[in-house]
Each structure stands twice: as C-alpha cells, then as structure tokens.
Scaffold this active site. Structure first.
Site, mmCIF file in Angstrom:
data_model
loop_
_atom_site.group_PDB
_atom_site.id
_atom_site.type_symbol
_atom_site.label_atom_id
_atom_site.label_comp_id
_atom_site.label_asym_id
_atom_site.label_seq_id
_atom_site.Cartn_x
_atom_site.Cartn_y
_atom_site.Cartn_z
ATOM 1 C CD GLU A 223 -3.237 -0.677 0.577
ATOM 2 O OE1 GLU A 223 -3.494 0.251 0.209
ATOM 3 O OE2 GLU A 223 -3.704 -1.933 0.130
ATOM 4 C CB CYS A 257 -1.494 7.000 1.754
ATOM 5 S SG CYS A 257 -2.643 6.371 2.404
HETATM 6 P P1 NAD Z 1 8.995 4.720 3.740
HETATM 7 O O1 NAD Z 1 8.833 3.752 2.628
HETATM 8 O O2 NAD Z 1 10.151 5.552 3.974
HETATM 9 O O3 NAD Z 1 9.028 3.651 4.999
HETATM 10 C C1 NAD Z 1 8.061 2.630 5.546
HETATM 11 C C2 NAD Z 1 8.500 1.601 6.296
HETATM 12 O O4 NAD Z 1 9.540 1.085 5.532
HETATM 13 C C3 NAD Z 1 9.334 1.973 7.629
HETATM 14 O O5 NAD Z 1 8.851 1.386 8.534
HETATM 15 C C4 NAD Z 1 10.542 1.886 6.990
HETATM 16 O O6 NAD Z 1 11.463 1.696 8.099
HETATM 17 C C5 NAD Z 1 10.636 0.688 6.363
HETATM 18 N N1 NAD Z 1 11.665 0.485 5.315
HETATM 19 C C6 NAD Z 1 12.614 1.260 4.807
HETATM 20 N N2 NAD Z 1 13.473 0.738 4.065
HETATM 21 C C7 NAD Z 1 13.127 -0.597 4.060
HETATM 22 C C8 NAD Z 1 13.639 -1.801 3.421
HETATM 23 N N3 NAD Z 1 14.689 -1.542 2.455
HETATM 24 N N4 NAD Z 1 12.999 -2.920 3.478
HETATM 25 C C9 NAD Z 1 11.986 -2.958 4.381
HETATM 26 N N5 NAD Z 1 11.310 -1.934 4.988
HETATM 27 C C10 NAD Z 1 11.962 -0.709 4.744
HETATM 28 O O7 NAD Z 1 7.460 5.449 3.989
HETATM 29 P P2 NAD Z 1 7.395 6.517 5.225
HETATM 30 O O8 NAD Z 1 8.122 7.919 4.842
HETATM 31 O O9 NAD Z 1 7.471 5.983 6.468
HETATM 32 O O10 NAD Z 1 5.741 6.860 4.813
HETATM 33 C C11 NAD Z 1 5.172 7.655 4.037
HETATM 34 C C12 NAD Z 1 4.797 7.101 2.949
HETATM 35 O O11 NAD Z 1 3.769 5.948 3.064
HETATM 36 C C13 NAD Z 1 4.197 8.066 1.757
HETATM 37 O O12 NAD Z 1 4.463 7.681 0.367
HETATM 38 C C14 NAD Z 1 2.556 7.448 1.913
HETATM 39 O O13 NAD Z 1 2.000 7.785 0.686
HETATM 40 C C15 NAD Z 1 2.758 6.163 2.155
HETATM 41 N N6 NAD Z 1 1.402 5.650 2.842
HETATM 42 C C16 NAD Z 1 0.732 4.777 2.259
HETATM 43 C C17 NAD Z 1 -0.625 4.362 2.485
HETATM 44 C C18 NAD Z 1 -1.509 3.531 1.786
HETATM 45 O O14 NAD Z 1 -2.489 3.023 2.426
HETATM 46 N N7 NAD Z 1 -1.429 3.441 0.324
HETATM 47 C C19 NAD Z 1 -1.040 4.813 3.971
HETATM 48 C C20 NAD Z 1 0.037 5.631 4.645
HETATM 49 C C21 NAD Z 1 1.201 5.846 4.189
#
Ligand code: NAD
Length: 465
Positions: A223, A257
């Site tokens: 997501e 999001c």
């Molecule tokens: P991010 O992708 O930077 O991080 C998300 C998670 O992934 C964190 O827990 C992080 O530690 C982990 N992570 C980072 N690198 C990784 C890797 N290589 N392997 C596995 N895990 C890893 O996102 P963010 O900045 O925390 O959140 C904001 C983003 O989330 C925005 O793009 C937003 O649109 C999206 N979002 C989507 C939804 C949805 O339902 N579609 C909901 C909320 C937020």
C-alpha cells in the site's frame, strides 16, 4: 537510533534495534505459537482479540502520550487510538461470518465430493510508516490474526515510541503478535523471515520490498503513495465541496496517503471556488502554540519538509501563485509547520501536480469539460483514491467510475480514512495485492485447500483393470 520530537525539533528518545539474528529467533517463536493459534476455533481467536482490546483500552492514555510525542498532534491521535477498539470489533464480526462452516459439495463426478477449506499463512511481517503509526501497524495485523496467522510488526523508526506501550498489552494473544523497533534493516530481516509481507509506505521503498520478497517468492501486499485528485463539476455545491476539500487536503497536515493533493474545478466556477476555499482556510490555525489548540500539527518527518519546500519552490519558479498560505514550511518553537496552502496558476506537468507532496498543500487547476477533468485526474503514476463533487449522485458516480483508482468519495473527500468497509484495491504505483478492507481482506492471509473425498468402495474407472 535517535528519534526527533516534531514539536521541539529535539532528539529526545532512542531505540535500540534488535540484531537480525534476534529477529530470526523471534520469527521462529512466533511460527511455533501460530500452529496452535490456527488450530483453534475462530471463537477462541475472537475471544483473545477481545481480551487484547480490553488491554489496549487499559493502556489508552499511555498510547496517546507516546503517539502524540512522536506526531505532535492530539486530536488525530485520540481518534487513532479509539479506532483500534472499533476496528477489532468490526473485524471480529466479519471473521465470525467468514469462518462459517460449509458442508462438502458434490463434484461433477458422482462418487467424489469436495470440501473446500482455507489454511492460514504462518507468519506475516507488517512494515508500517510514520503518518499513522498505530493505525497503519494494525490495519493488516488484526485480520491476519483472525485468519490464524502470527504477526511481527515493524513500525517506522520515525515514530516508534508506542512500541514499548503496545508490547505491554499483548499477553491475551498467546505469543502470536509482537512489535519490534528498527529501520529498513529490520524491515529487510522481516522479509527474510516471514511467510508474507504487508507493507505500507512510499512507492520507492515498496519497490525494494517487492524485489527482496521476490527472491524468497513470498507474497507481498503493498500500500504505497498517492496523489489523489478531486473533481468539482460546474453544478456542484461549492460550499460543501470547499469545506470537504479543505479537510481532505489538510487534515493531519496533509500527511495521509489519501489526502487530496490535486483539485480540478470547472472553469466557470473556478474563481468562486478558490475564494470560498481561501476564506475557509484562513480560519484553520496551526497547533504550534499548544497541542490542544489549532487544527494543523507539525510536519512529522524532517525529510518531508524538504520535499514540500522543493515542490512549492519549483511550482513558484514555473509561474504558480500562492492564493493563501506559506511559500515554504516555517519553523516555530523548533518544529516545522505549514498553513493550509492554496496554489493556483499551476500546470499539470509541475512536480507539485505529479509527485506525492504529503503536506497541507492544495494546488487547483481549472478544466473545460468532464473529459478533460478525467484526463487530468488520471494523469499520474498513482491510483490510490479520489473524489468527485457534482449536483447529482448519479453524475458524480458516472465520473467516479472512470477514475483510475481504487476508491472514489462521492460528494465528499478522503472517506477511506473513516470508512473501512468497502473493498478496494490500490491501482498503478499506489500498490499491489487485494483489498485490505472487507471480508476479502481476511482471505489474503489464507491459502485455499481442498479435501477431495471418494464416497464409494468401488474401483475408480480410471484405475488399472
Ligand atoms: P517509507 O517507505 O520511507 O518507510 C516505510 C517503512 O518501511 C518504515 O517502517 C521503514 O523503516 C521501512 N523500510 C525502509 N526501508 C526498507 C527496506 N529496504 N526494506 C523493508 N522496509 C524498509 O515510508 P514513510 O516515509 O514512512 O511513509 C510515508 C509514505 O507512506 C508515503 O508515500 C505515503 O503515501 C505512504 N502511505 C501509504 C498508505 C496506503 O495505505 N497506501 C498509507 C499511509 C502511508
């Protein structure tokens, strides 16, 4: 890992992530506990989740305190914690219905009947972002537990304070759920040790998760980011549309999001709409002086501030104007804040119109007719959700069904934040995998299994004679 307080700008909390080897051990323990968990009747799992809910309620104030420190907001935090109880109840009800037993069915061969069943995946890894730390850690966890899976959750390293508290509530779940702190390295360890991954986060990280999971051939549910559009037709109720869009774009300082990040308004009502929106936006205060006052909290993650500022600067350089708001985020008492910011004179190719902003910014563009509105709304790499405002529901729905995204709010905005019953997928680069809402969300965590039952004592016609 140092954690920043977004209201003060100070690093005032530390997490000490486990080593990858410890994650492996934790995963092994959870997989063991999962065997009994999935063998139990659904009534037992529901009773355990209800007992867990009671624990969450007992720890409510501490959860609110930890989450509010990490996010700098209070109203949304209270809602987030309250939603845990309601979502456990909702999922328990859905699960009760979902697991109703069915009798074996006659197959097309007279002496063979079929008994369909579902087998839970073992251990689910949930990796979540910082914008709704608790809600997005539980949105897949609760249906996965009810399906009979064990779950290990890794919340964002930006907002990890609630982990300590939530881990105190888990006893009723029979060692089938745990939360671990850490960054991407621990996220990777989850991918390496789980049987399925549910990831919520950015599209960029989602690609990495997909790639790593592919090497182990485990299923992933992603997501990801969004760039939701709202279309306001000529005959729409402009008062209603402007109030709704203001909330849908700027609630939680736009850090959702499903925020409305692009608004397309019919050219004949464009000026009137902008005027109404500006008038209403002026009344929305920041919460910078007191967390209990104002509506717009700080930008939680410093790197997001750079993105917001960069996109605004780029838009202004290419001819956009600020009808109301800030030209960049401001620092107040050590935190970064941004007023609801209404941007006009934008063009569709601007970064502000194409890339996820994740801030309280509302770029607005006029359109000539419905075809053009749809073409503009569908012209990004994202396809999370959207909104349409028109005089009649039928007209709005007619346009909504032509939007290339998973959920469309009709004569309202961002309803997927509140309404978790409708089933929807994420389109394009907003995600992959089935719905995370409704009964089919439980099915994601299960594999189909069938018992093929021979009902007679005679030789099968295809055996050797
Ligand atoms: P991010 O992708 O930077 O991080 C998300 C998670 O992934 C964190 O827990 C992080 O530690 C982990 N992570 C980072 N690198 C990784 C890797 N290589 N392997 C596995 N895990 C890893 O996102 P963010 O900045 O925390 O959140 C904001 C983003 O989330 C925005 O793009 C937003 O649109 C999206 N979002 C989507 C939804 C949805 O339902 N579609 C909901 C909320 C937020």
């Amino acid at each position: 890992l140092q954690v920043k307080n977004p209201r003060t700008g100070e690093y005032d909390y530390t997490i000490k992530p486990l080593a990858a080897k410890d994650i492996e051990e934790k995963a092994a323990d959870l997989k063991l506990a999962q065997i009994h968990w999935q063998q139990a009747e659904i009534e037992y799992r529901i009773a355990c989740l209800q007992a867990w809910k009671a624990q969450v309620i007992l720890h409510k104030e501490r959860l609110i305190e930890a989450l509010a420190k990490d996010t700098g907001r209070i109203w949304e935090t209270k809602l987030e914690v309250d939603m845990v109880a309601t979502s456990i109840d909702r999922w328990c009800k859905i699960a009760e219905e979902f697991f109703k037993k069915t009798d074996p069915k006659q197959s097309s061969i007279p002496f063979i009947s079929l008994q369909q069943g579902l087998k839970a995946y073992g251990l689910i890894g949930v990796i979540s972002p910082w914008n709704f730390p608790l809600l997005l850690s539980l949105i897949d966890t609760i249906p996965a537990l009810l399906a009979g899976c064990a779950v290990i959750v890794k919340p964002s390293e930006v907002t990890p304070r609630f982990i300590e508290v939530i881990n105190l509530t888990l006893a009723p779940l029979q060692n089938t759920l745990t939360f671990v702190a850490g960054d991407g390295i621990i996220g990777e360890a989850l991918i390496d040790n789980c049987d399925m991954i549910c990831f919520t986060g950015s599209t960029a990280t989602g690609r990495k998760v997909y790639d790593r999971a592919a090497k182990r051939m485990i299923p992933v549910f992603l997501e990801l980011g969004g760039k939701d559009a709202a279309i306001v037709c000529e005959n729409a109720d402009l008062d209603l549309a402007s109030s709704s869009i203001l909330w849908g774009s700027t609630a939680n300082a736009g850090q959702s999001c499903l925020s409305i990040e692009r608004v397309f308004v019919h050219q004949n009502v464009f000026d009137e709409f902008v005027e109404k929106l500006v008038e209403k936006a002026k009344k929305i205060a920041l919460n910078s002086d007191s967390i209990n006052e104002g509506k717009i909290g700080p930008i939680i993650f410093e790197k997001q501030v750079d993105i917001i500022n960069y996109q605004l600067k780029d838009a202004l350089m290419h001819g956009a104007s600020i009808a109301y708001g800030n030209v960049e985020c401001q620092i107040i008492n050590g935190g970064y804040y941004c007023l609801p910011t209404i941007v006009t004179n934008v063009t569709n190719s601007m970064m502000l119109m194409q890339e996820e902003t994740f801030g309280p910014i509302i770029p607005i563009m006029p359109f000539k007719n419905n075809e053009e509105a749809l073409q503009l709304a569908n012209s990004t790499i994202y396809g999370l959700s959207g909104a349409v405002f028109a005089a009649t529901q039928n007209e709005a729905i007619h346009l909504g069904t032509q939007m290339v995204c998973g959920a469309v709010s009709i004569n309202d905005c961002a309803l997927t934040a509140i309404m978790h019953e409708g089933e929807k997928a994420s389109f394009k680069l907003s995600g992959i995998g089935g719905t995370r809402m409704g009964p089919n969300a439980i099915k994601r965590f299960m594999r189909q299994q069938v018992m093929i039952i021979k009902n007679n004592a005679e030789n099968d016609p295809w055996w050797y004679n």
